[in-house]
Design a protein around this motif. Structure first.
Motif, PDB file in Angstrom:
ATOM      1  N   VAL A  50       0.858  -1.188   0.000  1.00 20.96           N
ATOM      2  CA  VAL A  50       0.000   0.000   0.000  1.00 20.96           C
ATOM      3  C   VAL A  50       0.889   1.232   0.000  1.00 20.96           C
ATOM      4  CG1 VAL A  50      -1.792   1.289   1.205  1.00 20.96           C
ATOM      5  CG2 VAL A  50      -1.825  -1.205   1.229  1.00 20.96           C
ATOM      6  N   ALA A  51       0.838   2.009  -1.086  1.00 25.30           N
ATOM      7  CA  ALA A  51       1.739   3.151  -1.221  1.00 25.30           C
ATOM      8  C   ALA A  51       1.381   4.273  -0.265  1.00 25.30           C
ATOM      9  CB  ALA A  51       1.721   3.652  -2.661  1.00 25.30           C
ATOM     10  N   ASP A  52       0.106   4.435   0.027  1.00 24.97           N
ATOM     11  CA  ASP A  52      -0.336   5.549   0.855  1.00 24.97           C
ATOM     12  C   ASP A  52      -1.325   5.062   1.916  1.00 24.97           C
ATOM     13  OD1 ASP A  52      -1.086   7.937   1.974  1.00 24.97           O
ATOM     14  OD2 ASP A  52      -2.305   8.581   0.263  1.00 24.97           O
ATOM     15  N   PRO A  53      -0.854   4.760   3.127  1.00 28.50           N
ATOM     16  CA  PRO A  53      -1.785   4.286   4.165  1.00 28.50           C
ATOM     17  C   PRO A  53      -2.787   5.337   4.584  1.00 28.50           C
ATOM     18  CG  PRO A  53       0.359   4.765   5.118  1.00 28.50           C
ATOM     19  CD  PRO A  53       0.522   4.867   3.623  1.00 28.50           C
ATOM     20  N   PHE A  54      -2.489   6.625   4.320  1.00 30.82           N
ATOM     21  CA  PHE A  54      -3.431   7.683   4.676  1.00 30.82           C
ATOM     22  C   PHE A  54      -4.706   7.591   3.843  1.00 30.82           C
ATOM     23  CE2 PHE A  54       0.803   9.451   5.660  1.00 30.82           C
ATOM     24  CZ  PHE A  54       0.649   9.598   7.024  1.00 30.82           C
ATOM     25  N   SER A  55      -4.595   7.007   2.646  1.00 29.77           N
ATOM     26  CA  SER A  55      -5.773   6.885   1.786  1.00 29.77           C
ATOM     27  C   SER A  55      -6.766   5.867   2.322  1.00 29.77           C
ATOM     28  CB  SER A  55      -5.349   6.486   0.368  1.00 29.77           C
ATOM     29  OG  SER A  55      -4.799   5.172   0.357  1.00 29.77           O
ATOM     30  N   THR A  56      -6.328   5.033   3.282  1.00 29.35           N
ATOM     31  CA  THR A  56      -7.239   4.033   3.852  1.00 29.35           C
ATOM     32  C   THR A  56      -8.099   4.609   4.979  1.00 29.35           C
ATOM     33  OG1 THR A  56      -5.684   3.236   5.554  1.00 29.35           O
ATOM     34  CG2 THR A  56      -5.495   2.279   3.355  1.00 29.35           C
ATOM     35  N   ILE A  57      -7.812   5.834   5.396  1.00 27.63           N
ATOM     36  CA  ILE A  57      -8.551   6.439   6.508  1.00 27.63           C
ATOM     37  C   ILE A  57      -9.871   7.010   5.980  1.00 27.63           C
ATOM     38  CG2 ILE A  57      -8.494   8.203   8.312  1.00 27.63           C
ATOM     39  CD1 ILE A  57      -5.414   8.027   8.140  1.00 27.63           C
ATOM     40  N   PRO A  58     -10.998   6.541   6.486  1.00 25.11           N
ATOM     41  CA  PRO A  58     -12.289   6.979   5.947  1.00 25.11           C
ATOM     42  C   PRO A  58     -12.713   8.347   6.463  1.00 25.11           C
ATOM     43  CG  PRO A  58     -12.654   5.476   7.763  1.00 25.11           C
ATOM     44  CD  PRO A  58     -11.158   5.531   7.559  1.00 25.11           C
ATOM     45  N   ALA A  59     -13.703   8.888   5.801  1.00 25.48           N
ATOM     46  CA  ALA A  59     -14.355  10.101   6.293  1.00 25.48           C
ATOM     47  C   ALA A  59     -15.464   9.692   7.256  1.00 25.48           C
ATOM     48  CB  ALA A  59     -14.923  10.895   5.136  1.00 25.48           C
ATOM     49  N   ILE A  60     -15.911  10.643   8.048  1.00 24.84           N
ATOM     50  CA  ILE A  60     -17.054  10.403   8.928  1.00 24.84           C
ATOM     51  C   ILE A  60     -18.310  10.348   8.057  1.00 24.84           C
ATOM     52  CG2 ILE A  60     -18.411  11.312  10.847  1.00 24.84           C
ATOM     53  CD1 ILE A  60     -15.879  12.779  11.767  1.00 24.84           C
ATOM     54  N   PRO A  61     -19.127   9.307   8.181  1.00 26.14           N
ATOM     55  CA  PRO A  61     -20.334   9.207   7.340  1.00 26.14           C
ATOM     56  C   PRO A  61     -21.313  10.354   7.599  1.00 26.14           C
ATOM     57  CG  PRO A  61     -19.821   7.096   8.370  1.00 26.14           C
ATOM     58  CD  PRO A  61     -18.943   8.121   9.037  1.00 26.14           C
ATOM     59  N   ALA A  62     -22.142  10.607   6.614  1.00 29.86           N
ATOM     60  CA  ALA A  62     -23.160  11.644   6.769  1.00 29.86           C
ATOM     61  C   ALA A  62     -24.156  11.239   7.861  1.00 29.86           C
ATOM     62  CB  ALA A  62     -23.894  11.848   5.449  1.00 29.86           C
ATOM     63  N   PHE A  70     -14.598   2.908  10.641  1.00 29.92           N
ATOM     64  CA  PHE A  70     -13.229   3.151  11.090  1.00 29.92           C
ATOM     65  C   PHE A  70     -12.571   1.879  11.640  1.00 29.92           C
ATOM     66  CE2 PHE A  70     -14.717   7.493  11.003  1.00 29.92           C
ATOM     67  CZ  PHE A  70     -13.598   8.211  10.639  1.00 29.92           C
ATOM     68  N   GLU A  71     -13.373   0.881  11.980  1.00 36.58           N
ATOM     69  CA  GLU A  71     -12.836  -0.289  12.670  1.00 36.58           C
ATOM     70  C   GLU A  71     -11.851  -1.081  11.814  1.00 36.58           C
ATOM     71  OE1 GLU A  71     -16.192  -2.487  14.002  1.00 36.58           O
ATOM     72  OE2 GLU A  71     -16.926  -0.900  15.347  1.00 36.58           O
ATOM     73  N   ALA A  72     -12.234  -1.403  10.584  1.00 32.91           N
ATOM     74  CA  ALA A  72     -11.365  -2.217   9.724  1.00 32.91           C
ATOM     75  C   ALA A  72     -10.054  -1.504   9.372  1.00 32.91           C
ATOM     76  CB  ALA A  72     -12.118  -2.628   8.460  1.00 32.91           C
ATOM     77  N   PRO A  73     -10.078  -0.211   8.969  1.00 34.71           N
ATOM     78  CA  PRO A  73      -8.809   0.463   8.674  1.00 34.71           C
ATOM     79  C   PRO A  73      -7.885   0.557   9.880  1.00 34.71           C
ATOM     80  CG  PRO A  73     -10.636   1.672   7.704  1.00 34.71           C
ATOM     81  CD  PRO A  73     -11.243   0.625   8.586  1.00 34.71           C
ATOM     82  N   ILE A  74      -8.444   0.832  11.055  1.00 36.48           N
ATOM     83  CA  ILE A  74      -7.608   0.924  12.246  1.00 36.48           C
ATOM     84  C   ILE A  74      -7.005  -0.437  12.579  1.00 36.48           C
ATOM     85  CG2 ILE A  74      -7.683   1.250  14.762  1.00 36.48           C
ATOM     86  CD1 ILE A  74      -9.538   3.609  14.310  1.00 36.48           C
ATOM     87  N   SER A  75      -7.794  -1.492  12.471  1.00 39.88           N
ATOM     88  CA  SER A  75      -7.282  -2.836  12.722  1.00 39.88           C
ATOM     89  C   SER A  75      -6.175  -3.190  11.738  1.00 39.88           C
ATOM     90  CB  SER A  75      -8.422  -3.853  12.613  1.00 39.88           C
ATOM     91  OG  SER A  75      -7.948  -5.171  12.809  1.00 39.88           O
ATOM     92  N   ALA A  76      -6.373  -2.843  10.463  1.00 40.45           N
ATOM     93  CA  ALA A  76      -5.359  -3.142   9.446  1.00 40.45           C
ATOM     94  C   ALA A  76      -4.069  -2.381   9.721  1.00 40.45           C
ATOM     95  CB  ALA A  76      -5.898  -2.791   8.061  1.00 40.45           C
ATOM     96  N   LEU A  77      -4.185  -1.130  10.146  1.00 40.89           N
ATOM     97  CA  LEU A  77      -3.000  -0.341  10.440  1.00 40.89           C
ATOM     98  C   LEU A  77      -2.281  -0.877  11.675  1.00 40.89           C
ATOM     99  CD1 LEU A  77      -4.395   3.224   9.666  1.00 40.89           C
ATOM    100  CD2 LEU A  77      -2.519   2.075   8.464  1.00 40.89           C
ATOM    101  N   TYR A  78      -3.023  -1.263  12.694  1.00 33.98           N
ATOM    102  CA  TYR A  78      -2.416  -1.894  13.871  1.00 33.98           C
ATOM    103  C   TYR A  78      -1.615  -3.131  13.449  1.00 33.98           C
ATOM    104  CZ  TYR A  78      -4.268   0.454  18.047  1.00 33.98           C
ATOM    105  OH  TYR A  78      -4.519   1.349  19.060  1.00 33.98           O
ATOM    106  N   ASN A  79      -2.227  -3.982  12.627  1.00 32.78           N
ATOM    107  CA  ASN A  79      -1.558  -5.210  12.191  1.00 32.78           C
ATOM    108  C   ASN A  79      -0.320  -4.907  11.355  1.00 32.78           C
ATOM    109  OD1 ASN A  79      -3.487  -6.798  13.463  1.00 32.78           O
ATOM    110  ND2 ASN A  79      -4.757  -6.999  11.625  1.00 32.78           N
ATOM    111  N   ALA A  80      -0.423  -3.871  10.505  1.00 29.17           N
ATOM    112  CA  ALA A  80       0.719  -3.499   9.664  1.00 29.17           C
ATOM    113  C   ALA A  80       1.876  -2.977  10.511  1.00 29.17           C
ATOM    114  CB  ALA A  80       0.292  -2.449   8.640  1.00 29.17           C
TER     115      ALA A  80
END
Length: 299
Positions: free
Chosen positions: A21-33, A45-55
């Motif tokens: 993944v070239a840009d991990p910042f791109s995996t951070i979601p926006a707050i839903p409407a 937010f749960e899946a991206p945070i978990s993936a970043l923790y694992n990485a």
């Protein structure tokens, strides 16, 4: 006699990109409407945070293995140089040894983050006392909340919850603006830091250079900055729901949050960040390592 390799440790352990993944910042979601009631589903937010923790965990394990391999090699080389110096042997080159430690000093200095804004945008700079997010994000969050409070104070008595539901979409949009700024600013900070440490490490040679490259790993730096920002995004998302419930309590809740929000000034952010950095540098392992390294020269 120099008995062991100085304990080299990461000064900044905020990190770079997940493998592939070239840009991990791109995996951070926006707050839903928000929905019609003003509530927000923050589960994205749960899946991206978990993936970043694992990485981060996987990268740290890989670096620790490489560190374990390199440290004995560097220690043996350094102790051979010191032994030659103590015995007055022909193999000892005082100028070469001095140059090596100067390069080590420069490399360690290169790992120091010197941009106050970059420190503020990471969790290494501490979290805002009022908002629980990185201090770089706090001024924008404060502005969004102050604007929200003004709208609520103008609402009819007893109708603050309804007023919040109407104001929530614009409020969330401003919070997402803060997250977007965080993506950009953190990426810039990571790029600048990685370029700086590469230049400083280039002054070293051999196994010591390899070890310092492990210590200043750009991928780990970028990953940890992305993880901190993702956590900030989740904090802001969850706060939308907390705020909706609190505003149901009426004008006292509105006034209370307004008073708290007014404390987060830009000046305070810089001052708090600087103090956090100074405290960190005073007791960091790189500084202690340099003291040990230069002690063989009687300095």
């Amino acid at each position: 006699m120099h008995r062991s390799l100085p304990c080299l440790a990461l000064l900044l352990t905020v990190g770079a990109a997940q493998a592939g993944v070239a840009d991990p910042f791109s995996t951070i979601p926006a707050i839903p409407a928000p929905d019609a009631q003003g509530t927000v589903d923050c589960s994205n937010f749960e899946a991206p945070i978990s993936a970043l923790y694992n990485a981060v965990d996987a990268r740290e394990q890989k670096l620790n293995d490489e560190r374990d391999r390199l440290e004995p090699l560097v220690q043996a080389e350094q102790q051979a140089q010191v032994a030659a110096a103590m015995q007055g042997g022909a193999a000892f080159d005082a100028q070469a040894l001095a140059a090596q430690y100067q390069g080590y000093s420069d490399s360690a200095a290169g790992m120091l983050e010197t941009d106050a804004e970059c420190i503020a945008w990471s969790h290494d700079g501490g979290l805002s006392q009022n908002f629980g997010v990185s201090k770089g994000m706090a001024p924008t969050v404060r502005g969004a909340r102050m604007a929200l409070h003004e709208q609520l104070k103008a609402a009819p008595a007893g109708d603050y919850q309804t007023a919040f539901q109407k104001a929530a979409p614009d409020y969330v949009s401003q919070l997402n603006g803060a997250i977007a700024t965080g993506r950009s600013r953190n990426a810039q900070c990571a790029n600048a830091w990685e370029s700086r440490v590469k230049q400083s490490n280039a002054k070293l040679k051999g196994n010591l250079q390899k070890l310092m490259q492990v210590q200043s790993d750009g991928e780990l730096y970028r990953l940890k900055r992305a993880l901190a920002l993702a956590q900030d995004g989740q904090t802001l998302c969850n706060d939308v729901g907390y705020r909706l419930n609190d505003y149901a309590g009426g004008i006292q809740a509105v006034r209370g949050y307004t008073a708290a929000g007014g404390k987060a000034t830009a000046t305070g952010t810089v001052q708090d960040t600087t103090k956090a950095l100074v405290d960190q540098v005073k007791d960091n392992a790189v500084g202690k390592a340099l003291d040990k390294a230069f002690s063989i020269f009687g300095k």
